[in-house]
Design a protein around this motif. Structure first.
Motif, PDB file in Angstrom:
ATOM      1  N   GLU A   1       0.833  -1.205   0.000  1.00 14.41           N
ATOM      2  CA  GLU A   1       0.000   0.000   0.000  1.00 14.41           C
ATOM      3  C   GLU A   1       0.870   1.258   0.000  1.00 14.41           C
ATOM      4  O   GLU A   1       0.582   2.227  -0.706  1.00 14.41           O
TER       5      GLU A   1
ATOM      6  N   ARG B   1       2.348   1.750  -3.496  1.00 14.06           N
ATOM      7  CA  ARG B   1       1.330   2.309  -4.410  1.00 14.06           C
ATOM      8  C   ARG B   1       1.088   3.783  -4.123  1.00 14.06           C
ATOM      9  O   ARG B   1       0.998   4.598  -5.042  1.00 14.06           O
ATOM     10  N   TYR B   2       1.017   4.156  -2.857  1.00 17.19           N
ATOM     11  CA  TYR B   2       0.786   5.544  -2.463  1.00 17.19           C
ATOM     12  C   TYR B   2       1.910   6.448  -2.976  1.00 17.19           C
ATOM     13  O   TYR B   2       1.667   7.494  -3.575  1.00 17.19           O
TER      14      TYR B   2
ATOM     15  N   ARG C   1       4.123   5.811  -5.368  1.00 17.99           N
ATOM     16  CA  ARG C   1       4.157   5.835  -6.843  1.00 17.99           C
ATOM     17  C   ARG C   1       3.105   6.778  -7.411  1.00 17.99           C
ATOM     18  O   ARG C   1       3.362   7.512  -8.351  1.00 17.99           O
ATOM     19  N   ARG C   2       1.893   6.746  -6.851  1.00 20.78           N
ATOM     20  CA  ARG C   2       0.814   7.611  -7.342  1.00 20.78           C
ATOM     21  C   ARG C   2       1.105   9.082  -7.081  1.00 20.78           C
ATOM     22  O   ARG C   2       0.578   9.943  -7.768  1.00 20.78           O
ATOM     23  N   SER C   3       1.933   9.372  -6.091  1.00 18.55           N
ATOM     24  CA  SER C   3       2.196  10.764  -5.714  1.00 18.55           C
ATOM     25  C   SER C   3       3.088  11.491  -6.720  1.00 18.55           C
ATOM     26  O   SER C   3       3.102  12.714  -6.757  1.00 18.55           O
TER      27      SER C   3
ATOM     28  N   THR D   1       3.517  12.667 -10.206  1.00 21.85           N
ATOM     29  CA  THR D   1       2.696  12.845 -11.403  1.00 21.85           C
ATOM     30  C   THR D   1       3.442  13.505 -12.558  1.00 21.85           C
ATOM     31  O   THR D   1       2.969  13.470 -13.682  1.00 21.85           O
TER      32      THR D   1
ATOM     33  N   GLU E   1       3.939  11.751 -16.104  1.00 16.72           N
ATOM     34  CA  GLU E   1       3.028  10.609 -16.243  1.00 16.72           C
ATOM     35  C   GLU E   1       3.740   9.375 -16.782  1.00 16.72           C
ATOM     36  O   GLU E   1       3.300   8.751 -17.743  1.00 16.72           O
TER      37      GLU E   1
ATOM     38  N   SER F   1       5.225   5.495 -16.807  1.00 12.17           N
ATOM     39  CA  SER F   1       4.882   4.160 -16.313  1.00 12.17           C
ATOM     40  C   SER F   1       5.892   3.774 -15.240  1.00 12.17           C
ATOM     41  O   SER F   1       6.958   4.394 -15.108  1.00 12.17           O
ATOM     42  N   THR F   2       5.578   2.747 -14.498  1.00 16.94           N
ATOM     43  CA  THR F   2       6.495   2.262 -13.463  1.00 16.94           C
ATOM     44  C   THR F   2       7.832   1.863 -14.079  1.00 16.94           C
ATOM     45  O   THR F   2       8.890   2.196 -13.543  1.00 16.94           O
TER      46      THR F   2
ATOM     47  N   ARG G   1      10.137  14.194  -9.747  1.00 22.77           N
ATOM     48  CA  ARG G   1       9.361  13.048  -9.250  1.00 22.77           C
ATOM     49  C   ARG G   1       9.831  12.646  -7.859  1.00 22.77           C
ATOM     50  O   ARG G   1       9.027  12.290  -7.003  1.00 22.77           O
TER      51      ARG G   1
ATOM     52  N   ARG H   1       7.468  12.627  -4.508  1.00 19.66           N
ATOM     53  CA  ARG H   1       7.347  11.439  -3.652  1.00 19.66           C
ATOM     54  C   ARG H   1       7.785  11.740  -2.221  1.00 19.66           C
ATOM     55  O   ARG H   1       7.149  11.296  -1.265  1.00 19.66           O
TER      56      ARG H   1
END
Length: 146
Positions: A22, A25-26, A28-30, A32, A35, A37-38, A109, A113
């Protein structure tokens, strides 16, 4: 090596794994900016840390096929994040290098993060904050080895 002697420990490890997933994921989503990909983000980070790499090395390190990595690098090159050239000693090999634009994106980025993680940690009690600030670097040290 630690043995599972407590019958409740496997359940706690499962809860810990879920929490780590979790958290990843948090974080990584932060980020932006760009945009990405992983895999693209991982490639940029790797090139920023380790310097120019062969396309085949990148594919192997990121656990993707060489054709998939070629497509990704083509998109990243089009976005001016990386450059591609011939290997200095082996003209058949393709060497991929991060550009200044790519480095700027990595920094942006990383900042996004770090701010997101900081906001999350601020919500913890002081003892929990200390525990996280000790535990996470310790786990990273074990992952990267001596």
């Amino acid at each position: 090596m630690h043995q599972y002697s407590d019958p409740g420990e496997p359940q706690r490890m499962g809860e810990l794994i879920a929490a780590v997933e979790e958290l990843v994921r948090y974080v990584r989503r932060s980020a932006t900016t760009g945009e990405l990909s992983t895999t693209a983000s991982a490639v940029l980070n790797r090139l920023g840390r380790e310097g120019p790499r062969r396309l085949t090395e990148l594919a192997r390190a990121e656990h993707v096929s060489q054709p998939s990595m070629t497509q990704l690098i083509t998109r990243m090159e089009r976005d001016l994040l990386v450059t591609r050239g011939s290997h200095r000693t082996d003209g058949r090999g393709v060497l991929v290098e991060i550009t200044d634009t790519g480095r700027t994106m990595v920094r942006q980025r990383h900042t996004e993060r770090a701010l997101a993680l900081g906001r999350l940690i601020e919500k913890l009690s002081e003892p929990e904050q200390r525990a996280v600030l000790i535990a996470l670097p310790a786990l990273a040290r074990v992952i990267h080895g001596p």
